[in-house]
Design a protein around this motif. Structure first.
Motif, PDB file in Angstrom:
ATOM      1  N   GLU A 143      32.354   2.474  41.770  1.00 19.09           N
ATOM      2  CA  GLU A 143      32.816   3.854  41.946  1.00 19.09           C
ATOM      3  C   GLU A 143      32.057   4.525  43.085  1.00 19.09           C
ATOM      4  O   GLU A 143      32.661   5.195  43.942  1.00 19.09           O
ATOM      5  CB  GLU A 143      32.615   4.652  40.652  1.00 19.09           C
ATOM      6  N   TYR A 144      30.749   4.362  43.068  1.00 18.03           N
ATOM      7  CA  TYR A 144      29.926   4.989  44.099  1.00 18.03           C
ATOM      8  C   TYR A 144      30.259   4.423  45.484  1.00 18.03           C
ATOM      9  O   TYR A 144      30.355   5.168  46.468  1.00 18.03           O
ATOM     10  CB  TYR A 144      28.448   4.778  43.784  1.00 18.03           C
ATOM     11  N   ASP A 145      30.477   3.124  45.561  1.00 19.34           N
ATOM     12  CA  ASP A 145      30.712   2.484  46.861  1.00 19.34           C
ATOM     13  C   ASP A 145      32.102   2.755  47.415  1.00 19.34           C
ATOM     14  O   ASP A 145      32.270   2.859  48.638  1.00 19.34           O
ATOM     15  CB  ASP A 145      30.516   0.968  46.742  1.00 19.34           C
ATOM     16  N   THR A 146      33.098   2.855  46.545  1.00 21.15           N
ATOM     17  CA  THR A 146      34.480   2.831  47.037  1.00 21.15           C
ATOM     18  C   THR A 146      35.347   4.023  46.656  1.00 21.15           C
ATOM     19  O   THR A 146      36.398   4.226  47.272  1.00 21.15           O
ATOM     20  CB  THR A 146      35.199   1.565  46.526  1.00 21.15           C
ATOM     21  N   PRO A 195      21.428   7.211  42.689  1.00 20.54           N
ATOM     22  CA  PRO A 195      22.681   7.913  42.414  1.00 20.54           C
ATOM     23  C   PRO A 195      23.552   7.206  41.380  1.00 20.54           C
ATOM     24  O   PRO A 195      24.232   7.865  40.578  1.00 20.54           O
ATOM     25  CB  PRO A 195      23.361   7.957  43.780  1.00 20.54           C
ATOM     26  N   VAL A 196      23.542   5.875  41.380  1.00 17.57           N
ATOM     27  CA  VAL A 196      24.385   5.136  40.441  1.00 17.57           C
ATOM     28  C   VAL A 196      23.890   5.313  39.006  1.00 17.57           C
ATOM     29  O   VAL A 196      24.676   5.232  38.059  1.00 17.57           O
ATOM     30  CB  VAL A 196      24.450   3.648  40.834  1.00 17.57           C
ATOM     31  N   ASP A 197      22.598   5.580  38.825  1.00 16.77           N
ATOM     32  CA  ASP A 197      22.096   5.873  37.486  1.00 16.77           C
ATOM     33  C   ASP A 197      22.823   7.068  36.887  1.00 16.77           C
ATOM     34  O   ASP A 197      23.089   7.105  35.679  1.00 16.77           O
ATOM     35  CB  ASP A 197      20.591   6.169  37.526  1.00 16.77           C
ATOM     36  N   SER A 198      23.132   8.052  37.709  1.00 13.81           N
ATOM     37  CA  SER A 198      23.854   9.234  37.224  1.00 13.81           C
ATOM     38  C   SER A 198      25.303   8.905  36.915  1.00 13.81           C
ATOM     39  O   SER A 198      25.844   9.321  35.878  1.00 13.81           O
ATOM     40  CB  SER A 198      23.789  10.355  38.267  1.00 13.81           C
ATOM     41  N   VAL A 199      25.950   8.152  37.789  1.00 13.39           N
ATOM     42  CA  VAL A 199      27.367   7.838  37.613  1.00 13.39           C
ATOM     43  C   VAL A 199      27.585   6.997  36.351  1.00 13.39           C
ATOM     44  O   VAL A 199      28.567   7.176  35.623  1.00 13.39           O
ATOM     45  CB  VAL A 199      27.907   7.094  38.847  1.00 13.39           C
ATOM     46  N   GLY A 365      20.044  13.769  33.697  1.00 10.74           N
ATOM     47  CA  GLY A 365      20.356  12.622  34.535  1.00 10.74           C
ATOM     48  C   GLY A 365      21.638  12.769  35.317  1.00 10.74           C
ATOM     49  O   GLY A 365      21.999  11.880  36.088  1.00 10.74           O
ATOM     50  N   MET A 366      22.331  13.902  35.139  1.00 11.59           N
ATOM     51  CA  MET A 366      23.598  14.090  35.844  1.00 11.59           C
ATOM     52  C   MET A 366      23.604  15.454  36.529  1.00 11.59           C
ATOM     53  O   MET A 366      23.371  16.474  35.884  1.00 11.59           O
ATOM     54  CB  MET A 366      24.770  13.991  34.876  1.00 11.59           C
ATOM     55  N   PRO A 367      23.891  15.482  37.827  1.00 15.62           N
ATOM     56  CA  PRO A 367      23.958  16.769  38.523  1.00 15.62           C
ATOM     57  C   PRO A 367      25.215  17.547  38.139  1.00 15.62           C
ATOM     58  O   PRO A 367      26.183  16.987  37.628  1.00 15.62           O
ATOM     59  CB  PRO A 367      23.989  16.371  39.998  1.00 15.62           C
ATOM     60  N   ASN A 478      37.256   8.412  39.684  1.00 13.25           N
ATOM     61  CA  ASN A 478      36.736   9.571  40.413  1.00 13.25           C
ATOM     62  C   ASN A 478      36.179  10.658  39.501  1.00 13.25           C
ATOM     63  O   ASN A 478      36.089  11.822  39.906  1.00 13.25           O
ATOM     64  CB  ASN A 478      37.840  10.188  41.279  1.00 13.25           C
ATOM     65  N   SER A 479      35.809  10.305  38.279  1.00 12.07           N
ATOM     66  CA  SER A 479      35.399  11.348  37.336  1.00 12.07           C
ATOM     67  C   SER A 479      34.193  12.147  37.826  1.00 12.07           C
ATOM     68  O   SER A 479      34.075  13.335  37.531  1.00 12.07           O
ATOM     69  CB  SER A 479      35.100  10.735  35.970  1.00 12.07           C
TER      70      SER A 479
END
Length: 914
Positions: A143-146, A195-199, A365-367, A478-479
């Motif tokens: 998700e983060y990459d694409t 950033p992926v820790d949050s996603v 852990g989430m912005p 895209n959540s």
């Protein structure tokens, strides 16, 4: 199921066990030091506690900022952050959340990535193996990459940078006391946040809100003992005429093909057949899968469709303010600290370079803010309950799987699980076109199809069967974009645009704005199944006719905007009448007990021109009336009870108003009767795979006048602590509907029970009810004492808040340090004040209104909120559980939003400087 249980200490060699004992001794020293307050703070324990508490006043340098950031906290430690750029705002958010709750954040990211064993040792290998098989972290990385927008990535990067600046230069004991304790048993060191820790946290949300996977398994297991009609009895149709769906008007417009609240319905779902024939004979394998699922941490609450929440919004024409009022209280597992973190994120001047002015509840852990309001709109969430998972039975060999008569190769990957204090473990994950083989993670499931034959509809079993999981959350989405879009929404149009990106988990979104509008939107990626496949049973993966056919387009999903009723209620009931909507959302809705009660309360208030105030919304959230008590109590009072002790208990129900206050003896007795009815009528008739061990309900009468014997007390105590499989009657509103439908069939086989050594057989409804009343009398005698004047619901219905890691499985003294409670609560299962309990396992509280809020769109500073615990995750912070007493009493705090209101309530002021 209970919330996640994470083992604290590694198991294995004698040396590690000795090390664990030494650790416990040191923890005892820590506790004694804390209690005694021993000199100068030089003892390790005292200095550790003090070192981990955050600085909340003065100044701190935070590299990367472009200007000063103000962090203003009220007397409950709730932070409001003020900045001049988006980057500064989210960088500061990461820093502040890490100050309060980094331990919680760290455990969560290890859970979502299947790395708990690195922190807690070999006891978590099985959990990690299953989570690696699902691959939450891998999907989050994709998700983060694409998928995510450039702006969202910038915000995630800024947030991570803030977290890492907090961590810089700190060892574990300077972060939290849990790290200090963990450091006694292994050499774990926190690593940088990414950033992926949050996603990845969104995947944990989606897992616990995934819908009816457990129901699929349970129905399949029932086929070993029950016929089709009996299973239908236990899964009755949704009562649309009595408990109205959320969206009561509209459908798919035949011209545009889109959902239109004013359109005539376009037709019903095609077909309701299941794939049940394909799963006959696989009971042991599916039971094993059920057990495996139960071991996966449920950080939000009892998994799947069991999770409930309330939200409703009332138009200004029915409020005392003349503008909308919006209420929300999500029902999740009780946790310490609470799942939610209250926060305000404010740009000093809202502009293109700084676009946020929002406050509400978010996750550590989430912005961003997940639920709350900005300067223009407010919103709330409840679980939609869409069926977004299917289990597929796969015909497998050592190299591949069968699909439409051809063998296809597995997609495979190897995973290494590192173990604190032990050897690393290697697993191989295999996937089919239907998803990962979850059966590979269980030795029994690895033999699927070998122990018992399947029906003739299945192909030759050969080397056996496997079970694959198809789940919408395993596809990148895209959540995370949606979170930031919601926070900046200005009106209904921009709100719906944000909702379109909220793909998983699928939620009911309610809406109100400062211009007087209210609305509802059902978002989410919801699969379209083939004709004749309704997702209620596992399906044959070897047959393409059971494959998903895409997902429902967003513009076809139900919504409402300024409905004529003037209000919208969502409480996990059906979204829309299935006869009026051409797509299957699920066959496993909540049954609408709470939504109907909320609707009745609203309508009774606005009847004859009445108006609803903020205080009225609060009172509605605390309504603890029992629908099942209203239904059954008149029948129970008609029974001719001859036993004087049971008759004495029966009298408690005379004149009872069906409310479940903590001090109510009637509520205690009725709920025990209800629990015993379920056990007698249904529990013992379910397949053994779905029944809890032992007989936890039939407590024999005491042999002496002094009360139950010691052995009886022991039995009751053990039974109250024992958890049960989900298909045991849990007492929720599905079982309300089951019993309601059987009441007019007094001679149904469900009411018949065999003779036991203590009781005669029952032949009809009234005999079974009479026996349940007797069993309840003696159960409460064992639990609460012989003197019924001392009985009350709160003594049975208690909440204990447990730190979800070391406070659950750590040494006793560590639990004492980290845990709080108990609290005696009112409310109950499927009440609006949903302090849920599982009738299969006892009366203790297993899920709660995890927060409550009421937003006043006329004057946002007059909005109100409360959290289950407090802002801090530090066990000896003043804000660890400083909101819990008020939460238990049903109180709400003032929710300041404007700068002047925040300034007025500020107690601590910290300046973060570049």
């Amino acid at each position: 199921m209970p919330a996640a249980t994470i083992s604290a200490a590694p198991s294995g060699t004698k040396s590690r066990k000795k090390k664990g004992r030494r650790a416990r001794l040191l923890v005892i020293v820590l506790v004694l030091a804390l209690v005694a307050g021993v000199g100068y703070g030089t003892y390790w324990g005292v200095s550790t506690v003090r070192a981990s508490l955050p600085q909340t006043t003065g100044e701190i340098k935070l590299p990367g900022l472009s200007g000063n950031v103000d962090v203003q906290r009220d007397n409950y430690g709730v932070p409001q952050i003020y900045a001049d750029t988006d980057d500064d705002l989210f960088r500061a958010q990461g820093f502040v959340q890490a100050q309060d709750r980094f331990w919680e954040m760290d455990v969560r990211r290890h859970m979502t990535s299947g790395r708990l064993s690195e922190m807690f040792g070999s006891g978590q290998v099985k959990t990690d193996s299953f989570l690696r098989t699902l691959g939450w972290r891998r999907v989050a990385q994709k998700e983060y990459d694409t998928k995510l927008s450039a702006k969202t990535k910038e915000y995630l990067q800024a947030y991570a940078a803030g977290v890492n600046e907090y961590l810089k230069g700190k060892d574990g004991k300077q972060i939290s006391v849990e790290y200090a304790a963990l450091g006694l048993t292994n050499d774990y060191t926190p690593e940088k946040w990414t950033p992926v820790d949050s996603v990845a946290w969104l995947k944990a949300m989606a897992w616990d809100l995934r819908g009816n996977m457990q129901d699929e398994i349970d129905r399949s297991l029932m086929t070993s003992r029950l016929d089709t009609q009996q299973i239908d009895d236990l899964y009755p149709a949704y009562p649309y005429s009595r408990n109205k769906p959320i969206v009561q008007q509209g459908g798919i417009d035949p011209v545009t093909g889109k959902f239109d609240p004013s359109a005539n319905p376009a037709g019903s779902v095609d077909g309701t057949n299941t794939a049940g024939d394909a799963v006959q004979g696989m009971q042991s394998q599916l039971s094993s899968l059920s057990d495996t699922l139960d071991e996966i941490p449920a950080l939000l609450g009892p998994s799947g469709s069991g999770i409930g929440s309330n939200s409703w919004v009332v138009s200004g024409k029915y409020t005392t303010t003349g503008e909308p009022l919006l209420a929300n209280d999500p029902h999740l597992a009780p946790q310490l600290p609470s799942l939610w973190y209250q926060m305000g994120l404010h740009c000093r001047t809202v502009s293109s370079k700084c676009g946020y002015d929002v406050a509400g509840y978010t996750f550590s852990g989430m912005p961003g803010v997940i639920i709350g309001h900005n300067q223009d709109v407010a919103w709330g969430f409840t679980n939609l309950g869409a069926d977004v998972t299917d289990l597929y039975l796969e015909k497998v060999s050592s190299t591949g799987y069968l699909y439409d008569g051809q063998e296809k190769p597995f997609t495979t990957r190897d995973e290494t699980i590192k173990v604190a204090g032990g050897r690393s473990r290697q697993i191989t994950v295999r996937e089919t076109n239907n998803g990962p083989l979850v059966s590979d993670r269980d030795t029994e499931l690895a033999k699927v199809g070998q122990k018992a034959p399947v029906a003739s509809a299945a192909p030759d079993r050969g080397n056996g069967y496997a079970v694959a999981l198809k789940w919408t959350a395993l596809q990148p989405g895209n959540s995370m974009d949606a979170v930031f879009e919601l926070d900046k929404a200005k009106d209904w149009t921009t709100f719906r645009a944000a909702a379109k990106d909220f793909e998983v988990p699928s939620q009911n979104l309610i809406y109100a704005d400062t211009k007087g509008h209210i609305g509802y939107q059902a978002p989410g990626t919801i699969p379209i199944r083939a004709k004749g496949f309704d997702g209620t049973m596992p399906a044959p993966g070897w047959d393409s006719k059971y494959a998903w056919k895409g997902s429902i387009a967003f513009d076809k999903l139900p919504y409402e905007y300024d409905p004529k009723s003037g209000y919208i209620v969502t409480a996990n009931q059906a979204v829309i009448d299935a006869k009026k909507y051409p797509y299957l959302l699920t066959e496993d809705w909540g049954y609408g007990a709470r939504s109907r009660r909320i609707t009745d309360l609203i309508e009774s208030k606005i009847k004859d021109g009445g108006k609803i105030s903020t205080e009225d919304m609060q009172k509605m959230q605390l309504d603890n009336s029992s629908e099942i008590a209203k239904l059954l109590t008149p029948l129970l009072l008609k029974l001719n009870v001859k036993d004087p002790d049971v008759r004495q208990a029966q009298k408690l129900l005379e004149g009872w108003d069906y409310t479940q206050e903590p001090d109510s003896a009637a509520a205690a007795y009725f709920n025990s009767v209800w629990r015993n009815i379920l056990k007698l009528a249904f529990g013992n008739k379910l397949p053994k795979e779905l029944r809890a061990e032992g007989d936890c309900l039939n407590v024999p009468p005491a042999d002496s006048s002094s009360g139950p014997a010691d052995e009886q007390k022991k039995l009751v105590r053990e039974c109250g602590q024992r958890s049960a499989d989900s298909a045991q009657p849990d007492g929720g509103d599905r079982w309300y509907e089951v019993v309601r439908n059987l009441l007019n069939k007094p001679d149904s086989d469900w009411w018949k029970t065999p003779q036991t050594r203590l009781d005669a057989a029952t032949h009809n409804r009234d005999e079974l009810f009479g026996r349940a009343m007797k069993d309840a009398r003696w159960e409460l005698t064992a639990k609460l004492g012989k003197d019924m004047d001392t009985w009350n619901w709160g003594r049975l219905h208690q909440l204990t808040l447990k730190n979800q890691t070391l406070g659950t499985d750590g040494p006793g003294v560590l639990k004492w340090m980290l845990n709080r409670g108990p609290w005696n609560l009112g409310g109950g299962e499927a009440a609006v004040d949903a302090t849920g309990w599982n009738a299969a396992g006892g009366y203790g509280v297993v899920w709660v209104p995890s927060m409550r809020m009421v937003v006043n769109l006329k004057d946002l500073d007059k909005s109100q909120w409360i959290n289950l615990t407090g802002a801090s995750g530090h066990a000896y912070s003043a804000h660890y559980t400083d909101q819990t007493d008020m939460w238990a009493n049903g109180d709400l705090l003032t929710w300041s939003f404007s700068k002047s209101a925040v300034d007025h309530g500020t107690v601590d002021h910290l300046v973060l400087k570049p």
